[in-house]
Scaffold this motif. Structure first.
Motif, PDB file in Angstrom:
ATOM      1  N   LEU A   1       0.827  -1.410  -0.067  1.00 16.94           N
ATOM      2  CA  LEU A   1      -0.013   0.013  -0.096  1.00 16.94           C
ATOM      3  C   LEU A   1       1.012   1.207   0.017  1.00 16.94           C
ATOM      4  CD1 LEU A   1      -2.833  -1.243   2.545  1.00 16.94           C
ATOM      5  CD2 LEU A   1      -2.869  -1.110   0.062  1.00 16.94           C
ATOM      6  N   GLU A   2       1.927   1.207   0.697  1.00 15.84           N
ATOM      7  CA  GLU A   2       2.673   2.444   0.902  1.00 15.84           C
ATOM      8  C   GLU A   2       3.336   2.579  -0.617  1.00 15.84           C
ATOM      9  OE1 GLU A   2       5.259   1.636   4.202  1.00 15.84           O
ATOM     10  OE2 GLU A   2       3.683   2.433   5.647  1.00 15.84           O
ATOM     11  N   ARG A   3       3.890   1.452  -1.133  1.00 21.17           N
ATOM     12  CA  ARG A   3       4.530   1.718  -2.752  1.00 21.17           C
ATOM     13  C   ARG A   3       3.436   2.142  -3.500  1.00 21.17           C
ATOM     14  NH1 ARG A   3       8.822   3.435  -5.175  1.00 21.17           N
ATOM     15  NH2 ARG A   3       9.064   2.225  -6.948  1.00 21.17           N
ATOM     16  N   TYR A   4       2.232   1.611  -3.333  1.00 18.20           N
ATOM     17  CA  TYR A   4       1.131   2.038  -4.115  1.00 18.20           C
ATOM     18  C   TYR A   4       1.061   3.825  -4.297  1.00 18.20           C
ATOM     19  CZ  TYR A   4      -3.527   2.755  -5.696  1.00 18.20           C
ATOM     20  OH  TYR A   4      -4.603   3.482  -6.241  1.00 18.20           O
ATOM     21  N   LEU A   5       0.842   4.216  -3.137  1.00 18.30           N
ATOM     22  CA  LEU A   5       0.840   5.665  -2.544  1.00 18.30           C
ATOM     23  C   LEU A   5       1.865   6.339  -3.372  1.00 18.30           C
ATOM     24  CD1 LEU A   5      -1.043   5.917   0.844  1.00 18.30           C
ATOM     25  CD2 LEU A   5      -2.042   6.201  -1.465  1.00 18.30           C
ATOM     26  N   GLN A   6       2.897   5.872  -3.033  1.00 18.52           N
ATOM     27  CA  GLN A   6       4.199   6.672  -3.517  1.00 18.52           C
ATOM     28  C   GLN A   6       4.195   6.646  -5.053  1.00 18.52           C
ATOM     29  OE1 GLN A   6       7.911   4.783  -2.614  1.00 18.52           O
ATOM     30  NE2 GLN A   6       9.155   6.039  -3.712  1.00 18.52           N
ATOM     31  N   LEU A   7       3.852   5.755  -5.791  1.00 14.16           N
ATOM     32  CA  LEU A   7       3.815   5.831  -7.309  1.00 14.16           C
ATOM     33  C   LEU A   7       2.623   6.455  -7.822  1.00 14.16           C
ATOM     34  CD1 LEU A   7       4.624   1.851  -7.715  1.00 14.16           C
ATOM     35  CD2 LEU A   7       6.004   3.788  -8.405  1.00 14.16           C
ATOM     36  N   ARG A   8       1.585   6.473  -7.121  1.00 16.10           N
ATOM     37  CA  ARG A   8       0.403   7.275  -7.625  1.00 16.10           C
ATOM     38  C   ARG A   8       0.618   8.675  -7.353  1.00 16.10           C
ATOM     39  NH1 ARG A   8      -4.752   5.452  -8.205  1.00 16.10           N
ATOM     40  NH2 ARG A   8      -5.051   7.537  -9.113  1.00 16.10           N
ATOM     41  N   SER A   9       1.434   9.231  -6.228  1.00 20.49           N
ATOM     42  CA  SER A   9       1.807  10.478  -6.101  1.00 20.49           C
ATOM     43  C   SER A   9       2.874  11.050  -7.169  1.00 20.49           C
ATOM     44  CB  SER A   9       2.416  10.594  -4.619  1.00 20.49           C
ATOM     45  OG  SER A   9       3.715  10.176  -4.527  1.00 20.49           O
ATOM     46  N   GLU A  10       3.694  10.058  -7.550  1.00 22.63           N
ATOM     47  CA  GLU A  10       4.470  10.236  -8.727  1.00 22.63           C
ATOM     48  C   GLU A  10       3.887  10.442  -9.946  1.00 22.63           C
ATOM     49  OE1 GLU A  10       7.506   7.370  -8.228  1.00 22.63           O
ATOM     50  OE2 GLU A  10       8.378   8.361  -6.593  1.00 22.63           O
ATOM     51  N   GLY A  11       2.496  10.113 -10.315  1.00 22.09           N
ATOM     52  CA  GLY A  11       2.134  10.068 -11.559  1.00 22.09           C
ATOM     53  C   GLY A  11       2.464   8.993 -12.470  1.00 22.09           C
ATOM     54  N   ALA A  12       2.943   7.562 -11.904  1.00 21.93           N
ATOM     55  CA  ALA A  12       3.493   6.603 -12.580  1.00 21.93           C
ATOM     56  C   ALA A  12       2.492   6.001 -13.453  1.00 21.93           C
ATOM     57  CB  ALA A  12       4.207   5.314 -11.684  1.00 21.93           C
ATOM     58  N   PRO A  13       2.559   5.440 -14.636  1.00 23.56           N
ATOM     59  CA  PRO A  13       1.414   4.798 -15.157  1.00 23.56           C
ATOM     60  C   PRO A  13       1.010   3.460 -14.701  1.00 23.56           C
ATOM     61  CG  PRO A  13       3.601   4.094 -16.248  1.00 23.56           C
ATOM     62  CD  PRO A  13       3.794   5.332 -15.054  1.00 23.56           C
ATOM     63  N   LYS A  14      -0.446   3.023 -15.229  1.00 19.18           N
ATOM     64  CA  LYS A  14      -0.915   1.923 -14.210  1.00 19.18           C
ATOM     65  C   LYS A  14      -0.082   0.483 -14.369  1.00 19.18           C
ATOM     66  CE  LYS A  14      -5.065  -1.111 -14.627  1.00 19.18           C
ATOM     67  NZ  LYS A  14      -6.169  -1.593 -15.284  1.00 19.18           N
TER      68      LYS A  14
END
Length: 244
Positions: free
Chosen positions: A109-122
């Motif tokens: 979950l923490e990795r997910y939030l980090q990637l979403r905040s960086e605007g990474a692709p799906k």
């Protein structure tokens, strides 16, 4: 410091077992009979002490791995939070639960939030979230399986030690029969007693070790399956939330 803990534990168990074997006659008739089993009985006592220590450690570790409260309830609450898209709530639940499953899910979950905040692709979000969960799971599983091999090894060694005591006792018995003239009944009885006591002691330790090993393996397998199922469902829910 940690590298000295195991040798010190073995040395302490050896000293305690020898002291207990030496003072067995003080227990009574049963202790006197066990003392007749010879020095190998001290080895069986040492194996029993080590086995008991490993069993207590496994019970404590698996209890700690389950975390606080009911694990199924925790997984259901995390599932509901992720279904509603509330990832922060799910992380908070993991922080409160503090079990192995919570640590694995929280890492993802923490990795997910980090990637979403960086605007990474799906694709990157899903792949790296799954990788973080697998990495955390790889760190937790060895902790769940620790000392299980030791329990299995002790059970095997106890069987061999008991068998060795049986053979030595039978050798003494046949030596008493081998003398010319009247059979030395006392030496014959001592040899048979030594053989049977070591056999019984070895079987007792081995049976207890095998039962404990199978119980813990079953619990660990069940726990691992539950963690894998929860992790897979978390990844699927997070993947679905990326499209929202």
């Amino acid at each position: 410091m940690n590298r000295f803990i195991v040798p010190l534990g073995f040395a302490l168990a050896a000293v305690i077992s020898f002291v207990l074997w030496w003072f067995l006659p003080a227990i009574g008739e049963i202790g006197h009979q066990m003392k007749q089993g010879g020095p190998l009985v001290a080895g069986l006592i040492m194996l029993a002490i080590l086995q008991t220590a490993f069993i207590i450690e496994r019970i404590w570790s698996l209890k700690k791995a389950q975390g606080r409260g009911s694990l199924p309830d925790f997984l259901n609450n995390v599932r509901k939070a992720l279904h509603n898209g509330d990832v922060q709530r799910a992380i908070q639940l993991c922080a409160q639960q503090r079990g192995s499953a919570a640590n694995v899910i929280r890492a993802g979950l923490e990795r997910y939030l980090q990637l979403r905040s960086e605007g990474a692709p799906k694709e990157k979000v899903v792949a790296e979230t799954q990788a973080a969960i697998q990495e955390a799971n790889g760190l937790e599983v060895p902790l769940l399986e620790r000392n299980l091999i030791a329990l299995s090894t002790i059970a095997s060694i106890a069987t061999m030690v008991g068998l060795l005591g049986t053979v030595i006792g039978m050798i003494r018995s046949f030596a008493a029969l081998g003398h010319t003239g009247a059979v030395d009944a006392s030496k014959l009885a001592v040899g048979i007693s030594e053989a049977l006591i070591n056999t019984a002691g070895g079987l007792f330790v081995a049976i207890a070790g095998i039962v404990a090993y199978n119980v813990f393996v079953t619990r660990v397998d069940s726990f691992n399956y539950m963690m894998d199922e929860a992790s897979y469902e978390a990844v699927q829910l997070l993947s679905a939330s990326v499209d929202r």
